[in-house]
Design an enzyme around this catalytic site. Structure first.
Site, mmCIF file in Angstrom:
data_model
loop_
_atom_site.group_PDB
_atom_site.id
_atom_site.type_symbol
_atom_site.label_atom_id
_atom_site.label_comp_id
_atom_site.label_asym_id
_atom_site.label_seq_id
_atom_site.Cartn_x
_atom_site.Cartn_y
_atom_site.Cartn_z
ATOM 1 N N LYS A 1 0.828 -1.202 0.000
ATOM 2 C CA LYS A 1 0.000 0.000 0.000
ATOM 3 C C LYS A 1 0.865 1.255 0.000
ATOM 4 O O LYS A 1 1.908 1.303 0.653
ATOM 5 C CB LYS A 1 -0.910 -0.006 1.231
ATOM 6 C CG LYS A 1 -1.865 -1.194 1.271
ATOM 7 C CD LYS A 1 -2.530 -1.316 2.626
ATOM 8 C CE LYS A 1 -3.339 -2.596 2.725
ATOM 9 N NZ LYS A 1 -3.866 -2.809 4.092
ATOM 10 N N ARG B 1 -3.917 -7.005 13.977
ATOM 11 C CA ARG B 1 -3.054 -5.982 14.575
ATOM 12 C C ARG B 1 -3.569 -4.618 14.173
ATOM 13 O O ARG B 1 -4.520 -4.491 13.397
ATOM 14 C CB ARG B 1 -1.618 -6.136 14.065
ATOM 15 C CG ARG B 1 -1.528 -6.118 12.535
ATOM 16 C CD ARG B 1 -0.107 -6.131 12.034
ATOM 17 N NE ARG B 1 -0.019 -6.401 10.617
ATOM 18 C CZ ARG B 1 -0.201 -5.508 9.647
ATOM 19 N NH1 ARG B 1 -0.529 -4.264 9.961
ATOM 20 N NH2 ARG B 1 -0.079 -5.843 8.381
ATOM 21 N N ARG C 1 2.191 7.284 2.401
ATOM 22 C CA ARG C 1 3.350 6.652 3.023
ATOM 23 C C ARG C 1 4.622 7.187 2.363
ATOM 24 O O ARG C 1 4.893 6.902 1.193
ATOM 25 C CB ARG C 1 3.289 5.132 2.872
ATOM 26 C CG ARG C 1 2.076 4.491 3.508
ATOM 27 C CD ARG C 1 2.232 2.988 3.536
ATOM 28 N NE ARG C 1 1.035 2.316 4.001
ATOM 29 C CZ ARG C 1 0.973 1.028 4.337
ATOM 30 N NH1 ARG C 1 2.072 0.284 4.245
ATOM 31 N NH2 ARG C 1 -0.158 0.483 4.749
#
Length: 439
Positions: free
Chosen positions: A235, A290, A336
């Site tokens: 991603k 998570r 990111r």
């Protein structure tokens, strides 16, 4: 819960420390010799060096991390994401010491870590799955399944993750060639060479739903994130709400995610991931047991602190809100920021001589580095997460365009020029992108 050891590094460690400080919970940071100058170490109440730079000798070293927890008197361990966060053996080791693991129980981690078992479990739960093999297959079995469901197919490692052990195959020749190399790679990375086959959903969207469960049987969702902008199955940009799906589909996919979580009696933070075709048909991909890298998108949308929720649930408290109380507003995106060449995507380690961003309302920077520090080649090259929020998608894109034109990053190559281009034109700008936007 009075003292939490953070079994991770960089921006996620910094993020957990900030929430713990607000809740008056002490923190213990662990670090490798390569990370001794990173900012999060100075912000924690205590810090312990756990080994040499390679991850296997530090952040993946269970013995060193557990020893640090015992020596510092920590009563809980937060795994962050990556490294040991989805390692069922580590969860059991934490439990055996009488410490609290901030995440789901070992049985669910093990179940969802096995993609074949996870597929079968979701099928039993009534959650739609991609057509494919019913279990592990050898190369002949893979060929037979592919002939039945039709090419193209995705060859996948049962224990895979992060795009490792995945291969798109358009014909039998490619499938045969990919099988041996995929098996070898899966054996090296995961110690498990089992393979399975799924029908490839091309021109698809990758939609995930944030879920939360507590020890009282309550399960809620915190809406979806669109994670379709990927390169090599990793991603790059995530946003919420998805610009693609209808309200009818939004309800259907969030309902499916809650159903999946309830079926396995899920506790703490998790994400149910789906692949969606052009007609908005969606199919289960995996459940990440998570906190996700992209969780700030949901935090900005809902106004909630997901790390705080994790700590509350792990401490035996009920979820603070019911489903009807959870709402979202506006639009958010996460970019990111990687230390990599924006053209070749190859890592670009080195010293950050400048690392600054303009002060823009609605922009949040979760950074693991600062100017003057070096990005080493030992770990994932993500150096920061840039989260941009606004009253609608156009507002977010306008803010992001300004941010990427005015940010000052020097010393290494990063992918911010790619972002500067994407937010001003093309299919991403129009919200018409798929997982094939970046090759």
């Amino acid at each position: 819960m009075r003292k939490v050891l953070i079994a991770n590094r960089g921006e996620i460690a910094d993020r957990i420390i900030r929430t713990c400080r607000r809740l008056n919970i002490e923190t213990v940071a662990v670090y490798s010799e390569a990370d001794k100058e990173l900012p999060y170490i100075k912000k924690a109440d205590q810090a312990v060096c756990i080994g040499k730079p390679p991850a296997q000798k530090s952040y993946m070293n269970q013995e060193a991390i557990l020893k640090a927890a015992k020596q510092t008197g920590a009563d809980a361990i937060h795994p962050g994401y990556g490294f040991l966060s989805e390692n069922a053996g580590f969860v059991r080791a934490v439990d055996s010491l009488g410490l609290t693991f901030i995440g789901p129980d070992a049985e669910v981690v093990a179940l969802m870590g096995d993609k074949i078992r996870a597929r079968e479990t979701m099928k039993q739960a009534g959650v739609p799955i991609v057509p494919g093999s019913g279990g592990a297959v050898d190369v002949e079995g893979a060929k037979a399944v592919a002939e039945t469901i039709g090419y193209p197919v995705m060859l996948k490692a049962s224990a895979g993750g992060g795009g490792i052990g995945m291969q798109l195959c358009r014909n039998e020749e490619q499938l045969i060639k990919a099988f041996a190399s995929n098996q070898a790679r899966a054996r090296t990375y995961f110690g498990d060479s089992k393979m399975f086959v799924e029908k490839a959903v091309e021109n698809g969207r990758h939609i995930e739903v944030q879920i939360f469960g507590d020890f009282f049987g309550h399960i809620v969702h915190l809406y979806e994130r669109d994670c379709s902008v990927q390169r090599r199955h990793q991603k790059v940009i995530e946003e919420s709400p998805s610009p693609f799906i209808s309200e009818k589909t939004r309800k259907a996919i969030t309902d499916a995610a809650v159903k999946a979580a309830k079926f396995v009696n899920y506790k703490n933070a998790g994400t149910v991931e789906f692949i969606m075709d052009e007609e908005e048909n969606f199919y289960f991909l995996e459940m990440n047991t998570r906190l996700q890298v992209e969780h700030p998108v949901t935090e900005m949308q809902t106004g909630l602190d997901l790390v705080e929720w994790q700590l509350m649930v792990a401490d035996g408290q009920k979820l603070p809100l019911q489903q009807s109380d959870i709402t979202y507003k506006g639009h958010s995106m996460e970019f990111r920021l990687y230390a990599e060449d924006p053209e070749t995507f190859l890592p670009s380690p080195g010293r950050l001589t400048a690392f600054a961003f303009p002060d823009i309302e609605g922009v949040r920077i979760d950074a693991g580095y600062e100017a003057g520090l070096s990005v080493t080649p030992y770990y994932d090259p993500m150096i920061a997460k840039i989260i941009v929020s606004g009253y609608d998608r156009e507002d977010v894109l306008r803010k992001a365009a300004r941010l990427f034109n005015e940010c000052d990053i020097k010393g290494i190559k990063t992918n911010y020029p790619l972002f500067a281009k994407l937010v001003q034109s093309g299919d991403f700008y129009k919200g018409q992108y798929t997982t094939r936007l970046l090759k």
